[in-house]
Design an enzyme around this catalytic site. Structure first.
Site: not given
Lengths: 106, 462
Positions: B387-389, B428
């Site tokens: 997700n965040d990456v 996050s």
């Protein structure tokens, strides 16, 4: 070992550690952290000496805990690192190793 | 007398050989081709050093030493062999903490005995003791957090002040112990208790996402503590091995922090790691679902597919299914590559280990710098549990907490398929702009189940 010699050893070892790791691909960061975790398991040697020269019961109990923890560090560090690195293969060995979980040695 | 001397020489030479084997072993571990042999070399070094230490002059208490080695080593062997690959990071934390505890125990034995020669020795014992004790209790917390035993991050106002006070108090007591050789056992005890508490209060506020950096830091600290106790015991093998790990671990910690776009101070003192209430962001558009059969066809007729795995894939134990899927695609002539973000998984490089476990050859796996230019030529970017990456707001939205973090440019691919368990946000807590792009399709479900459905779909294409 005099103080200055010890200091030189410290400095050279610090540079060695830095150099050995500095060009490592990201894929090996975790195995390498695990590997260096194993290497400081050498504390086992020191813990054995400390326990081996202990006289009072208090010293013996603390020394016992020290050796026990140190042995855990050394053995556990080795087993986990070895299991991780065992899995790394290139395409050349793909057919035989694909689903076996990587038990095959090189 | 000469017999003792030659025995001493044998021990010294053995320690020297051990130090050489450790350095060569670490060097070999820094390339995937030789890595496997590296641990064997280092392991041989450890065996040599341990064996000759039994013959160390003046050794006694074997009835204590041997059971301690058997219990500690046996437990670690049993746990290490059984632990799942997804859980390896916390095992590293655990074993590392044990090493730190051992270094602190050596310091404790020496300080309680109070027979050290000179202030230098006693000071080094105290410094190594505090570092080892902090590493011990801190690593225990890190283990608890990653293992899921400690769910919440404890934070309260004045925490930094408390830590500083604890550190100052420990240093004062340590100074008393170091400079008065016969410091009372009560003061030595108080010193170690404070150091252990400091490790707890330092680590408790740090969120789960930052734990890899923290574990790496404690790994470096344990190395340093071992090196310092090596000076106290006049043991060259401990000095060299400990210092090498201390500096290598520091570098590794910096590399990890950099990969997460955080400074070390930020990790230790800000407590961002698991903030639940993150910015809402400026994401527009809608989520567009896709059926596995359609997604399968899309990939089957692609020229090039780049797979972006995340921790979600590992949690679902889907790496074997995904590799099976990729092998089908490769057999159809599709170019398949795996793109690994530096912090994919629980640690930098952890995802590589997980893929390796599934049998993915390491030459199909590329890291961020190698692969990012290739997304533009990819027909499909398959995002699995990441997700965040891959969140493009890291490039564009200055107000986002992850702004500036290097990301995989999956949004540049012609099509993006996202396999995701549900509609929640990432670790996050930040909304992901990638999911709302026009060329993105969402494939909801458990990664393992979806993987099977995709395999069926591709087989059906024939």
């Amino acid at each position: 070992m005099t103080g200055m010699v010890a200091l030189y050893i410290f400095m050279l070892a610090a540079f060695t550690g830095y150099e050995v790791i500095s060009r490592v691909p990201v894929i090996l960061h975790t195995p390498l952290m695990s590997g260096s975790n194993f290497v400081h398991g050498i504390v086992l040697v020191g813990a054995m000496v400390a326990l081996g020269s202990a006289h009072t019961t208090l010293e013996k109990v603390i020394g016992f805990i020290g050796v026990l923890l140190a042995a855990g560090n050394a053995v556990g560090g080795y087993v986990v690192t070895e299991r991780m690195l065992e899995m790394f293969k290139s395409s050349g060995s793909r057919q035989t190793g694909a689903r076996s979980g990587g038990k095959r040695a090189h | 007398m000469s017999e003792v001397l030659s025995l001493n020489a044998l021990i010294e030479v053995s320690y020297f050989v051990t130090a050489v084997l450790f350095i060569l072993g670490l060097k070999r571990m820094s390339s995937p081709v030789t890595a496997r042999s590296g641990i064997l070399w280092a392991g041989a070094g450890m065996l040599v050093a341990t064996a000759v230490t039994f013959a160390y002059p003046g050794m006694s208490n074997y009835e204590w030493i041997i059971p301690a080695i058997l219990i500690g080593g046996g437990f670690a062997w049993w746990r290490g062999k059984r632990v799942a690959v997804t859980d390896m990071p916390q095992m590293i934390a655990l074993y590392n903490g044990m090493g730190g505890g051992a270094a602190a125990a050596i310091a404790a034995v020496e300080l309680y005995r109070g027979e050290m020669q000179g202030y230098a020795s006693s000071t080094l014992a105290v410094v190594g003791g505090i570092i080892g004790a902090v590493s011990f209790s801190g690593s225990a917390i890190a283990f608890g957090k990653l293992q899921g035993l400690i769910k919440r991050s404890v934070r309260f106002s004045g925490q930094q002040v408390l830590n500083l006070l604890l550190l100052a108090a420990a240093l004062v007591l340590g100074g008393m112990v170091a400079f008065h050789f016969n410091a009372s056992p009560a003061i030595v005890t108080a010193f170690f208790v404070l150091a252990l508490i400091l490790g707890l209060t330092m680590t408790l506020p740090i969120g789960g996402a930052d734990m890899p950096v923290v574990i790496s830091l404690y790994n470096a600290l344990t190395g340093l503590a071992v090196g310092l106790e090596g000076f106290v015991l006049n043991n060259a093998a401990m000095i060299i091995a400990g210092t090498v790990v201390g500096s290598a671990g520091t570098l590794l910690t910096q590399l990890m922090a950099k990969a997460m776009n955080r400074s070390l101070g930020n990790v230790l003192f800000s407590g961002f790691g698991d903030t639940g209430a993150a910015a809402t962001g400026t994401v527009t558009g809608s989520l567009k679902p896709i059926e596995p059969s359609d997604a399968g066809v899309m990939m089957a007729f692609a020229q090039k597919v780049i797979v972006v795995p995340g921790y979600g894939m590992a949690v679902a134990q889907a790496q074997h299914k995904i590799w099976e899927l990729c092998q089908l695609l490769i057999d159809r002539g599709v170019t398949v590559k795996f793109a690994i973000h530096p912090v994919a998984g629980r640690m930098p490089g952890h995802m590589n280990v997980l893929l390796a476990e599934a049998g993915v050859p390491y030459d199909l796996i590329s890291d961020l710098d190698e692969i990012n230019a290739e997304f533009e030529t990819a027909d499909v970017a398959l995002i699995i549990g990441a997700n965040d990456v891959v969140n493009p707001v890291a490039r564009t939205d200055k107000s986002s907490p992850i702004y500036g973090m290097p990301i995989l440019n999956a949004d540049k691919a012609k099509n993006v398929i996202v396999i995701k368990r549900g509609q929640g946000a990432g670790f996050s807590g930040i909304e992901n702009g990638l999911f709302y792009l026009d060329n993105t399709r969402m494939l909801y479900g458990d990664a393992q189940k979806v993987g099977s459905e995709l395999i069926q779909a591709i087989k059906a294409v024939g």
